[in-house]
Scaffold this active site. Structure first.
Site, PDB file in Angstrom:
ATOM      1  N   ARG A  55       0.848  -1.207   0.000  1.00  0.00           N
ATOM      2  CA  ARG A  55       0.000   0.000   0.000  1.00  0.00           C
ATOM      3  C   ARG A  55       0.877   1.249   0.000  1.00  0.00           C
ATOM      4  NH1 ARG A  55      -3.399  -0.183   5.017  1.00  0.00           N
ATOM      5  NH2 ARG A  55      -1.712  -1.458   5.824  1.00  0.00           N
ATOM      6  N   ASP A  57       2.392   4.997  -0.189  1.00  0.00           N
ATOM      7  CA  ASP A  57       1.981   6.269   0.394  1.00  0.00           C
ATOM      8  C   ASP A  57       1.615   7.283  -0.679  1.00  0.00           C
ATOM      9  OD1 ASP A  57       2.398   5.453   3.024  1.00  0.00           O
ATOM     10  OD2 ASP A  57       4.447   6.225   3.108  1.00  0.00           O
ATOM     11  N   ARG A 206      11.825   5.434   2.367  1.00  0.00           N
ATOM     12  CA  ARG A 206      12.195   6.846   2.259  1.00  0.00           C
ATOM     13  C   ARG A 206      13.041   7.308   3.437  1.00  0.00           C
ATOM     14  NH1 ARG A 206       7.806  10.367   1.997  1.00  0.00           N
ATOM     15  NH2 ARG A 206       6.279   8.823   2.648  1.00  0.00           N
TER      16      ARG A 206
END
Length: 277
Positions: A55, A57, A206
């Site tokens: 899923r 972001d 990230r």
């Protein structure tokens, strides 16, 4: 109960104008657009059980996303020869279903997966990102040294508790196995990080990139990103890199379809999956 057929969907999207994958009220999401379009073509509620491998972001892209859904077998047989083209005509230009493949019912896009692979694109050119790549390439304000980036990456490979790099969720483990993490500089000068793991927790990719970049530009020693693995809570010093540089490029599954169910059962026992990217 009507017989149902499970389909694997291979999906690409430009995440710029999406609020991530998961459906949310009053927000434009990838799952929301897919369900809306499927309902338009097949009838509301005909496609059920949409489940995704990762899923992503808000703002994160995909060229290799995988999901599955179930259709009544009679509906699939009626539409299978033309469904892909019908969906292509109705879907917005920033999301594409590239393939719809019939799979066995124990295939689970999320739990049967053996790895997810992401790439993160960075330019350290003084003029920033090229206009045609500005949506998937992050501009870094300082020169980056490839050797330092790879030295920093080496300290993060393997099975570790990545709590320092994750947004913790209740009842979810932060133990992950990173099987690949390296950087290259392409002929056009773009630096690309490839990150592969069995799974990722929220903001992990990230966050890893953000920690490596400050080692790559010399503001932190190359050992610093790996040293944070001793932490048992999120490291506030780590800046999460911008979403638009990140793309999910591949999801792996067992070569033998007979292993889908076993892999899914193993994954469920190991962890509660959470949002990725």
């Amino acid at each position: 109960m009507d017989e149902r057929t499970r389909l694997r969907l291979d999906v690409s999207y430009d995440g710029t104008d999406f609020s991530g994958w998961a459906a949310q009220p009053a927000r434009r999401t990838v799952a929301g657009v897919l369900v809306e379009t499927l309902d338009l073509v097949l009838g509301a509620g005909t496609a059920t059980g949409l489940t995704v491998a990762g899923r992503t972001d808000a703002g994160v892209h995909a060229t290799g996303q995988v999901c599955h859904l179930d259709l009544p077998t009679a509906v699939w047989r009626e539409h299978e020869g033309r469904l892909l083209r019908r969906l292509a005509r109705l879907l917005p230009g920033d999301v594409r279903i590239r393939a719809m493949t019939e799979v066995q019912t124990d295939f689970d896009a999320r739990f049967s997966a053996t790895y997810r692979r992401y790439e993160y694109r960075v330019t350290d050119a003084p003029w920033g990102a090229e206009p045609l790549r500005r949506r998937d390439t992050m501009a870094w304000p300082k020169p980056l040294e490839l050797g330092a980036l790879n030295a920093a990456a080496a300290g993060l490979v393997g099975e570790h508790d990545f709590a320092a790099y994750c947004r913790r969720k209740e009842n979810a483990t932060t133990l992950r196995e990173v099987t690949r993490l390296d950087w290259r500089r392409d002929p056009d000068g773009i630096l690309v990080a490839t990150v592969q793991a069995d799974a990722f927790c929220q903001a992990m990719v990230r966050s890893l990139v953000g920690a490596m970049l400050v080692a790559g530009d010399g503001r932190r020693p190359v050992e610093w990103p790996g040293s944070l693995l001793t932490r048992r809570e999120r490291a506030s010093e780590v800046t999460v890199a911008a979403a638009h540089g990140l793309t999910l490029v591949a999801v792996g599954y067992p070569d033998d379809p007979a292993e889908y169910a076993r892999r899914a059962d193993l994954t469920r026992r190991l962890r509660v999956p959470v949002v990725e990217g």
